[in-house]
Every structure is written in C-alpha cells, then in structure tokens.
Design an enzyme around this catalytic site. Structure first.
Site, short mmCIF file in Angstrom:
data_model
loop_
_atom_site.label_atom_id
_atom_site.label_comp_id
_atom_site.label_asym_id
_atom_site.label_seq_id
_atom_site.Cartn_x
_atom_site.Cartn_y
_atom_site.Cartn_z
N ASP A 35 0.84 -1.20 0.00
CA ASP A 35 0.00 0.00 0.00
C ASP A 35 0.87 1.25 0.00
O ASP A 35 2.04 1.22 0.41
CB ASP A 35 -0.86 0.05 1.27
N HIS A 192 3.90 -2.07 3.04
CA HIS A 192 3.85 -0.71 2.48
C HIS A 192 5.13 -0.41 1.70
O HIS A 192 6.22 -0.76 2.15
CB HIS A 192 3.67 0.32 3.59
ZN ZN Z 1 -2.62 3.40 3.21
#
Ligand code: ZN
Length: 234
Positions: A35, A192
């Site tokens: 993400d 991430h």
């Molecule tokens: Zn996010």
C-alpha cells in the site's frame, strides 16, 4: 473393439485421477500486497520481486510524484494494480461523494499508467478503520456495500507485516510479523512501499524465501480472490 479399448483406457485414466486427487494437498497461496506507493522504494521492491520471480499486488496512491511511472512499470512487469486512494487524506470519508471523488481520481491515474481500469480496491485504513468515525458515522458500512454494487471488490488482509506500526519498524520485527501467517493456507499479507519503509524493502527477500520454502504459491489478487474482509467498525 477399438471403442471398447478406448473406454477401458478412459476408465483407467479417471481412476488414476481420482486416486491422485485423494492425496492432493490444498494449494497454499500468498498474496503480497503493498500500500501507499509508489515511492523511491517501489523500484527496489520491483527488482526484488523480479529476482525471486514472484508477482505482487500494489494498492497505489496519487502521492508518487516522480515515481508515479512505477505504477505503469509494475503493471507491465505482470503485477496487479489496485486503487488505494489519491490523497490518502482521511477526509475522504466525510461523505460517499468525497470518497468517490478521490477514488475516481486514482482510477484515472491508473488508467493513464496502465491503459485499463482496476476493479480491486483497498480502503485507507482498511474496511475496519475507526478513523472514519471522526468524519462520518456509519460511512464504512455504506461504502463496503456500495463499492460492491459498483463492480469493485475491496481487500483487507489477514496477516500484517506491522510495517505501519511506526515510521520504519526494524527489519527483524517486520519479518517476524510476516511469518505469523504460516498456519494459514491463504495469506493476504499487508506491507507498504511508501517513502519511509526502507526496512520493508530489506525484509522482503527474507519473507519471500521463507514462504517459498514452505511451499506457498505467490499470486496476484483479482476480483474473485479471497478478500480477507475485516469486521466493519463504523
Ligand atoms: Zn494506506
């Protein structure tokens, strides 16, 4: 006679297939998901994925600046692009209208980069987020139903690398968290690839090697994949 022989052969074939299915173990699958990119870490992540010949899913934002081109590069390398959010500002949860304004903006950027729309999304904070309560009570209940009606599937995760617990948690901590999925047949692993997450880049080869050794197949998410939905809290 030929016909009879053929029938016998087919029967044996069926029998053989039946027997082999009894012993077949359920396939173990891991979906690596990233993400908040693209960022300077995205090309590094892509290089590692390429080295280990595995594919991943990127839930992207519009905050990539000069790294935005890596949305297209990831797509061209066979990875899946999903929509996360254009702004990653939780204000998007103040109404359905503001949520879709942001979603359409990131969707347009994805089309520009890949030549096609995506039908998979990940809500900022996941569908279980409680931050959205500060902007609009009940918004996640509405959105989780509404996006499905619009032809999207939303994805949460069932294993978190914990790389968002602080700005850049220790590599060993990220690897340890990621390994916690080992009891599951299907893993949707949250990571991430945003700018501060240099330790996620370092942890990635270790995570890939670990799950390869355990016999997992690395796949990209699509609209029919296991969505790992969380309970909705707002
Ligand atoms: Zn996010």
């Amino acid at each position: 006679m030929k016909k009879v022989l053929f029938s016998i052969m087919v029967c044996f074939l069926c029998l053989g297939m039946g027997i082999s299915n009894v012993g077949a173990k359920k396939e173990k699958v891991i979906y690596l998901t990233f993400d908040d990119g693209p960022s300077k870490n995205t090309p590094k992540v892509l290089k590692i994925l390429d080295q280990y010949k595995v594919k991943a899913t990127f839930f992207v934002t519009g905050n990539g600046g000069k790294y935005t081109k890596y949305i297209g590069e990831a797509f061209n390398a066979g990875h899946k692009i999903g929509a996360h959010t254009y702004t990653h500002n939780y204000k998007i949860y103040k109404s359905k209208k503001s949520y879709y304004k942001d979603l359409n903006k990131i969707q347009n950027l994805i089309v520009k980069q890949t030549g096609q729309k995506t039908d998979i999304i990940r809500f900022p904070g996941g569908s279980s987020n409680t931050v959205s309560r500060h902007y609009k009570k009940g918004i996640m209940k509405k959105l989780t139903k509404d996006v499905r009606k619009k032809g999207y599937q939303y994805f949460d995760w069932n294993v978190s690398s914990g790389d968002a617990a602080s700005v850049n948690p220790k590599t060993s901590r990220i690897v340890k968290n990621a390994k916690k999925g080992k009891s599951k047949n299907t893993i949707v692993l949250l990571m991430h690839d945003s700018k501060p997450k240099t330790h996620t880049v370092k942890a990635l080869p270790k995570i890939i090697k670990y799950y390869k050794k355990k016999g997992y197949v690395f796949k990209t998410l699509d609209i029919n994949s296991y969505a790992a939905h969380h309970p909705v809290n707002n």
